[in-house]
Design a protein around this motif. Sequence first.
Motif, PDB file in Angstrom:
ATOM      1  N   HIS A  65     -23.299  24.631  92.880  1.00 11.86           N
ATOM      2  CA  HIS A  65     -22.141  23.743  92.948  1.00 11.86           C
ATOM      3  C   HIS A  65     -21.769  23.273  91.556  1.00 11.86           C
ATOM      4  O   HIS A  65     -22.606  22.799  90.789  1.00 11.86           O
ATOM      5  CB  HIS A  65     -22.431  22.527  93.854  1.00 11.86           C
ATOM      6  N   ASP A  66     -20.481  23.367  91.260  1.00 15.24           N
ATOM      7  CA  ASP A  66     -19.953  23.045  89.935  1.00 15.24           C
ATOM      8  C   ASP A  66     -19.145  21.751  90.100  1.00 15.24           C
ATOM      9  O   ASP A  66     -18.160  21.729  90.831  1.00 15.24           O
ATOM     10  CB  ASP A  66     -19.059  24.240  89.545  1.00 15.24           C
ATOM     11  N   ASN A  67     -19.570  20.691  89.427  1.00 16.70           N
ATOM     12  CA  ASN A  67     -19.037  19.359  89.780  1.00 16.70           C
ATOM     13  C   ASN A  67     -18.432  18.598  88.589  1.00 16.70           C
ATOM     14  O   ASN A  67     -18.730  17.427  88.388  1.00 16.70           O
ATOM     15  CB  ASN A  67     -20.192  18.536  90.388  1.00 16.70           C
ATOM     16  N   PRO A  68     -17.539  19.231  87.795  1.00 19.37           N
ATOM     17  CA  PRO A  68     -17.059  18.508  86.608  1.00 19.37           C
ATOM     18  C   PRO A  68     -15.960  17.486  86.875  1.00 19.37           C
ATOM     19  O   PRO A  68     -15.632  16.699  85.984  1.00 19.37           O
ATOM     20  CB  PRO A  68     -16.528  19.632  85.712  1.00 19.37           C
ATOM     21  N   TYR A  69     -15.370  17.481  88.090  1.00 20.23           N
ATOM     22  CA  TYR A  69     -14.186  16.630  88.315  1.00 20.23           C
ATOM     23  C   TYR A  69     -14.447  15.428  89.213  1.00 20.23           C
ATOM     24  O   TYR A  69     -13.503  14.774  89.641  1.00 20.23           O
ATOM     25  CB  TYR A  69     -13.050  17.486  88.904  1.00 20.23           C
ATOM     26  N   SER A  70     -15.703  15.132  89.516  1.00 18.92           N
ATOM     27  CA  SER A  70     -15.970  14.108  90.533  1.00 18.92           C
ATOM     28  C   SER A  70     -15.417  12.739  90.153  1.00 18.92           C
ATOM     29  O   SER A  70     -15.140  11.919  91.025  1.00 18.92           O
ATOM     30  CB  SER A  70     -17.471  14.004  90.812  1.00 18.92           C
ATOM     31  N   ASN A 110     -22.877  20.042  85.937  1.00 21.39           N
ATOM     32  CA  ASN A 110     -22.017  18.893  85.666  1.00 21.39           C
ATOM     33  C   ASN A 110     -21.742  18.873  84.175  1.00 21.39           C
ATOM     34  O   ASN A 110     -22.380  19.611  83.421  1.00 21.39           O
ATOM     35  CB  ASN A 110     -22.693  17.602  86.150  1.00 21.39           C
ATOM     36  N   SER A 111     -20.814  18.031  83.755  1.00 19.37           N
ATOM     37  CA  SER A 111     -20.333  18.157  82.378  1.00 19.37           C
ATOM     38  C   SER A 111     -19.660  16.876  81.904  1.00 19.37           C
ATOM     39  O   SER A 111     -19.077  16.142  82.702  1.00 19.37           O
ATOM     40  CB  SER A 111     -19.324  19.307  82.375  1.00 19.37           C
ATOM     41  N   LEU A 112     -19.722  16.653  80.592  1.00 23.30           N
ATOM     42  CA  LEU A 112     -18.993  15.514  80.011  1.00 23.30           C
ATOM     43  C   LEU A 112     -17.579  15.912  79.572  1.00 23.30           C
ATOM     44  O   LEU A 112     -16.820  15.068  79.107  1.00 23.30           O
ATOM     45  CB  LEU A 112     -19.753  14.973  78.791  1.00 23.30           C
ATOM     46  N   SER A 113     -17.248  17.211  79.714  1.00 29.58           N
ATOM     47  CA  SER A 113     -15.981  17.705  79.155  1.00 29.58           C
ATOM     48  C   SER A 113     -14.778  16.927  79.663  1.00 29.58           C
ATOM     49  O   SER A 113     -13.940  16.481  78.875  1.00 29.58           O
ATOM     50  CB  SER A 113     -15.795  19.176  79.521  1.00 29.58           C
ATOM     51  N   LYS A 114     -14.687  16.771  80.966  1.00 37.25           N
ATOM     52  CA  LYS A 114     -13.486  16.177  81.555  1.00 37.25           C
ATOM     53  C   LYS A 114     -13.680  14.685  81.802  1.00 37.25           C
ATOM     54  O   LYS A 114     -12.818  13.879  81.483  1.00 37.25           O
ATOM     55  CB  LYS A 114     -13.155  16.855  82.894  1.00 37.25           C
TER      56      LYS A 114
HETATM   57  C1  LIG Z   1     -14.342  24.170  87.684  1.00 43.36           C
HETATM   58  C2  LIG Z   1     -14.783  24.219  86.253  1.00 43.36           C
HETATM   59  N1  LIG Z   1     -16.054  24.464  85.970  1.00 43.36           N
HETATM   60  C3  LIG Z   1     -16.504  24.514  84.712  1.00 43.36           C
HETATM   61  C4  LIG Z   1     -15.651  24.325  83.646  1.00 43.36           C
HETATM   62  C5  LIG Z   1     -16.210  24.418  82.255  1.00 43.36           C
HETATM   63  O1  LIG Z   1     -16.563  23.182  81.785  1.00 43.36           O
HETATM   64  P1  LIG Z   1     -17.409  22.982  80.468  1.00 43.36           P
HETATM   65  O2  LIG Z   1     -16.460  22.486  79.440  1.00 43.36           O
HETATM   66  O3  LIG Z   1     -18.460  21.986  80.849  1.00 43.36           O
HETATM   67  O4  LIG Z   1     -18.004  24.289  80.081  1.00 43.36           O
HETATM   68  C6  LIG Z   1     -14.296  24.084  83.880  1.00 43.36           C
HETATM   69  C7  LIG Z   1     -13.386  23.933  82.749  1.00 43.36           C
HETATM   70  O5  LIG Z   1     -12.196  24.001  82.807  1.00 43.36           O
HETATM   71  C8  LIG Z   1     -13.847  24.018  85.220  1.00 43.36           C
HETATM   72  O6  LIG Z   1     -12.569  23.786  85.520  1.00 43.36           O
END
Ligand SMILES: Cc1ncc(COP(=O)(O)O)c(C=O)c1O
Length: 385
Positions: free
Chosen positions: A205-210, A235-239
């Motif tokens: 599961h990819d959860n960067p937008y929670s 998960n990520s600090l990007s967004k």
């Molecule tokens: C659904 C999703 N997963 C992962 C990523 C990548 O994120 P990160 O910057 O943490 O590599 C993005 C980036 O646009 C994304 O939209």
Amino acid sequence: MIIPLAHRANQTQEYYFSVKLAEVRALMAAGHDVINIGIGNPDLMPSANTLTALSQSAQQPNAHGYQPYKGTPGLRQAITRFYKHTYGVSLDADTEILPLIGSKEGITHLSMTFLNDGDGVLVPELGYPAYRAVSQMVGAKVLEYPLLEHHGWQPDWEAMADLVTPSTKIVWMNYPHMPTGAPATQALFERAVRFAHDHRVLLCHDNPYSLILNKKPPISLLSVDGAKEVAVELNSLSKSHNMAGWRIGWMAGTKAYVDAVLTIKSNVDSGQFRPLMDAAAEALTNSDDWHRDRNAVYEGRLEAVYALLDALGCTYATDQEGLFIWANLPDSVESAETLVDNLLRQKHVFIAPGFIFGPKGNRYVRVSLCVPKERIWEAVRRISE
Ligand SMILES: Cc1ncc(COP(=O)(O)O)c(C=O)c1O
């Protein structure tokens, strides 16, 4: 003479944005004022305490050498505190967290860790392009599972079950969903974990937008009972923390999965710059008010984005979560590609065509909220002219 490339380099296409943004830069270099509302690259600043922590850490004599392959204990502890505070999920900082150079990197290392040649991978028919591209790069067989638009773009579990074979290994999932903005729900996550148990597949599961424009408290898939046996979460600090260029993400999951990915990853990279990790740990303490203020800015941009989509004759849902608005093209538009290219070349406005997230996106576009509202209104003005 050209030395022949590996099959994988010939089979893989350069990332759409890598190509398209070169065109955007060329237009800008030629003096055109391009408004880029195509990509999810936050324009807002990280919190002030994050930046202070970065510069303070960089002054330390021990900050410049190699760091632990598993990241600093301080960062891993900050991630576990964040998981507890944000999602109510308990993780072991020593064994259940693996810092990543952005979650995109984790997609590659998870795939290298779990997939043999010919193994099956289920990816959503609309989703982040790296799931599909990386699976193909490691020789796996990609199968797209349907998303039900009339059910809020939820997975079609029955169709998914029919796609599973004994060689199916990984299922990729991402809610709040990019690009459709469909929210995460506890029921969906419970269903997904049950599916992974029933079919003995790893649910990634990819959860960067929670935390972006979420209408309900954010949730983690790892909050579901039994999830850790069959699932990991990126998960990520990007967004969520306006730190896309810092390249800070992590994988959370049970020790066996974390250790296995580390075995591969530690042969590929040597971790991150310590000041980035120290500052990331600080960023993870950003208050709920900080996140609320960030969302208020994005909310303030929605009206302009809706006006832009109205000017294009698109239809869209107004309850989307995450950094984008996903919109359906009117019948009068021939194709998303033509529309996007015409907008870029004639109006100098860049939006993303839906097909880059999968063929199902042919009749859709995605507009980002990462541009000041005045610039989005300027795009509306140009389009309406
Ligand atoms: C659904 C999703 N997963 C992962 C990523 C990548 O994120 P990160 O910057 O943490 O590599 C993005 C980036 O646009 C994304 O939209």
